[in-house]
Write an enzyme that holds these catalytic residues in place. Structure first.
Site, PDB file in Angstrom:
ATOM      1  N   SER A 124       9.724 -28.105  10.578  1.00 33.85           N
ATOM      2  CA  SER A 124      10.652 -28.933  11.354  1.00 33.85           C
ATOM      3  C   SER A 124      10.416 -30.414  11.084  1.00 33.85           C
ATOM      4  O   SER A 124      11.316 -31.228  11.263  1.00 33.85           O
ATOM      5  CB  SER A 124      10.439 -28.721  12.854  1.00 33.85           C
ATOM      6  OG  SER A 124      10.480 -27.374  13.175  1.00 33.85           O
ATOM      7  N   HIS A 145      15.580 -25.607   6.343  1.00 32.95           N
ATOM      8  CA  HIS A 145      15.270 -25.734   7.775  1.00 32.95           C
ATOM      9  C   HIS A 145      16.347 -25.050   8.620  1.00 32.95           C
ATOM     10  O   HIS A 145      17.459 -25.567   8.771  1.00 32.95           O
ATOM     11  CB  HIS A 145      15.160 -27.227   8.135  1.00 32.95           C
ATOM     12  CG  HIS A 145      14.821 -27.469   9.575  1.00 32.95           C
ATOM     13  ND1 HIS A 145      15.514 -28.334  10.370  1.00 32.95           N
ATOM     14  CD2 HIS A 145      13.852 -26.932  10.357  1.00 32.95           C
ATOM     15  CE1 HIS A 145      14.986 -28.325  11.579  1.00 32.95           C
ATOM     16  NE2 HIS A 145      13.986 -27.490  11.600  1.00 32.95           N
ATOM     17  N   GLU A 157      19.291 -27.015   6.969  1.00 32.14           N
ATOM     18  CA  GLU A 157      19.133 -28.264   6.212  1.00 32.14           C
ATOM     19  C   GLU A 157      18.307 -27.966   4.968  1.00 32.14           C
ATOM     20  O   GLU A 157      17.231 -27.360   5.063  1.00 32.14           O
ATOM     21  CB  GLU A 157      18.453 -29.316   7.088  1.00 32.14           C
ATOM     22  CG  GLU A 157      19.379 -29.772   8.213  1.00 32.14           C
ATOM     23  CD  GLU A 157      18.693 -30.664   9.234  1.00 32.14           C
ATOM     24  OE1 GLU A 157      19.224 -31.739   9.502  1.00 32.14           O
ATOM     25  OE2 GLU A 157      17.650 -30.262   9.772  1.00 32.14           O
ATOM     26  N   ASN A 196      17.292 -32.865  13.839  1.00 31.93           N
ATOM     27  CA  ASN A 196      16.244 -33.089  14.838  1.00 31.93           C
ATOM     28  C   ASN A 196      16.107 -34.563  15.189  1.00 31.93           C
ATOM     29  O   ASN A 196      15.742 -34.912  16.312  1.00 31.93           O
ATOM     30  CB  ASN A 196      14.905 -32.527  14.361  1.00 31.93           C
ATOM     31  CG  ASN A 196      14.794 -31.048  14.693  1.00 31.93           C
ATOM     32  OD1 ASN A 196      15.583 -30.541  15.490  1.00 31.93           O
ATOM     33  ND2 ASN A 196      13.845 -30.372  14.092  1.00 31.93           N
TER      34      ASN A 196
END
Ligand SMILES: NC(=O)c1ccc[n+]([C@@H]2O[C@H](COP(=O)([O-])OP(=O)(O)OC[C@H]3O[C@@H](n4cnc5c(N)ncnc54)[C@H](O)[C@@H]3O)[C@@H](O)[C@H]2O)c1
Length: 320
Positions: A124, A145, A157, A196
């Site tokens: 992450s 991701h 991603e 994120n």
């Protein structure tokens, strides 16, 4: 030819990623060093209609070793790294979010990797550069991701490095598309990638509003889910700015930016909860109360169904 998949780490994300690939017809090997994790995963995947087998030499509790050997659309559970990785065309690690653990894991698979295997990390936050350092297959290593639940949320991603072998990022993105995912390929490595960072920016401001006493957590959440959250499922921040008018957004940003919270550390309201062992949904309490394990199981299924409905509804809208 159908590519074989190896997923390393069978926790929340690894088990979801394995299920996703198996549900799309890929043969999947799922590795975890922890036997009780594999035992639980077997139960979970079986309940969800995925055919699960134990790799040769593994306890029968992981599944019948005799069937299916390594069939299309099935998951083979293994506690042997070499067994899981050998012959795989795409390997994805979903081990703990610790740089050293991930680096060691990647290092350990190197001798068993096929020459043209693509290796991905589901990290992450860790920069790809730091994972790639010193790995013999660094030019075939990238980030893929996924979001939780990996079986449901379309976004993946994908990030490569400047010296990633030509075609590797494209092949990985195409693999994601073949599983119904919507890959977003970043132009360069960036901690937290895109989604994120956007989520963290919103959470920082939500915590700031809470700590200033502007509203309680429930009202702040409602201001999102009844408003911008609905639009964001259809349009990102740039399209929203276009629709609103860039002249308006110039005023909004110049008036508000100086007033927004600018914390450089984790918000105290979150840290205080963590100190008390209130970790959110998984521990039964956080900003809200979630009840016992059974209640949480029901809530998780309800959320997953609601998310699926939303995604289907959105597709219907854009197709009509
Ligand atoms: N949970 C999320 O919402 C989410 C979303 C996107 C990405 N991620 C990332 O995915 C990765 C996994 O997260 P998670 O939430 O599934 O964690 P998790 O704690 O649920 O699972 C981690 C698994 O890794 C196993 N493990 C421990 N040491 C290992 C090793 N040396 N090799 C392989 N496996 C090992 C553990 O037994 C465990 O089953 C992390 O990098 C995390 O940052 C998590």
């Amino acid at each position: 030819m159908t590519v074989s998949i190896a997923v390393l780490g069978a926790g929340t994300m690894g088990s979801g990623i394995a299920e996703l690939f198996a549900a799309h017809g890929f043969p999947v090997a799922l590795y975890d060093p922890n036997g009780s994790v594999l035992f639980n995963v077997r139960q979970r995947l079986s309940e969800r209609g995925i055919s699960v087998a134990a790799a040769e030499g593994e306890p029968a509790a992981y599944g019948d070793a005799a069937k299916p050997a390594f069939g299309t659309g099935s998951v083979r559970l293994s506690s042997e790294l070499a067994d899981a990785v050998k012959g795989a065309g795409f390997v994805i690690e979903a081990g703990p979010e610790k740089l050293e653990t991930k680096r060691e894991l990647l290092h350990a698979i190197a001798p068993f990797l096929a020459d043209d295997a693509i290796v991905a990390s589901n990290t992450s936050t860790l920069p790809l550069e730091s994972l790639a350092q010193g790995q013999t297959f660094a030019n075939r290593l990238l980030i893929a991701h996924f979001f939780n639940p990996a079986t449901v949320v379309p976004l993946v991603e994908v990030v490569g490095l400047p010296d990633t072998e030509p075609g590797v990022v494209e092949r990985a993105a195409a693999l994601m598309v073949s599983c119904g995912k919507a890959p977003v390929v970043l132009k360069k490595d960036c901690p937290g990638f895109i989604a994120n960072r956007l989520q963290a920016a919103v959470l920082r401001e939500a915590c700031h509003l809470l700590s200033c006493g502007v509203a309680d957590a429930e009202q702040i959440d409602r201001a999102m889910t009844e408003g911008p959250g609905l639009r964001w499922a259809l349009n990102g921040p740039f399209a929203i700015a276009d629709y609103g008018g860039l002249d308006i957004w110039e005023k909004v940003t110049s008036n508000l930016f100086p007033l927004l919270g600018g914390d450089r550390e984790a918000p105290e309201v979150i840290s205080a909860s963590v100190r008390q062992g209130h970790l959110g949904f998984k521990s039964g309490a956080g900003f809200y109360e979630y009840g016992d394990g059974e209640a949480r199981q029901r809530e998780a299924s309800r959320r997953e169904q609601a998310l699926l409905q939303l995604i289907r509804g959105r597709k219907g809208e854009s197709e009509s």
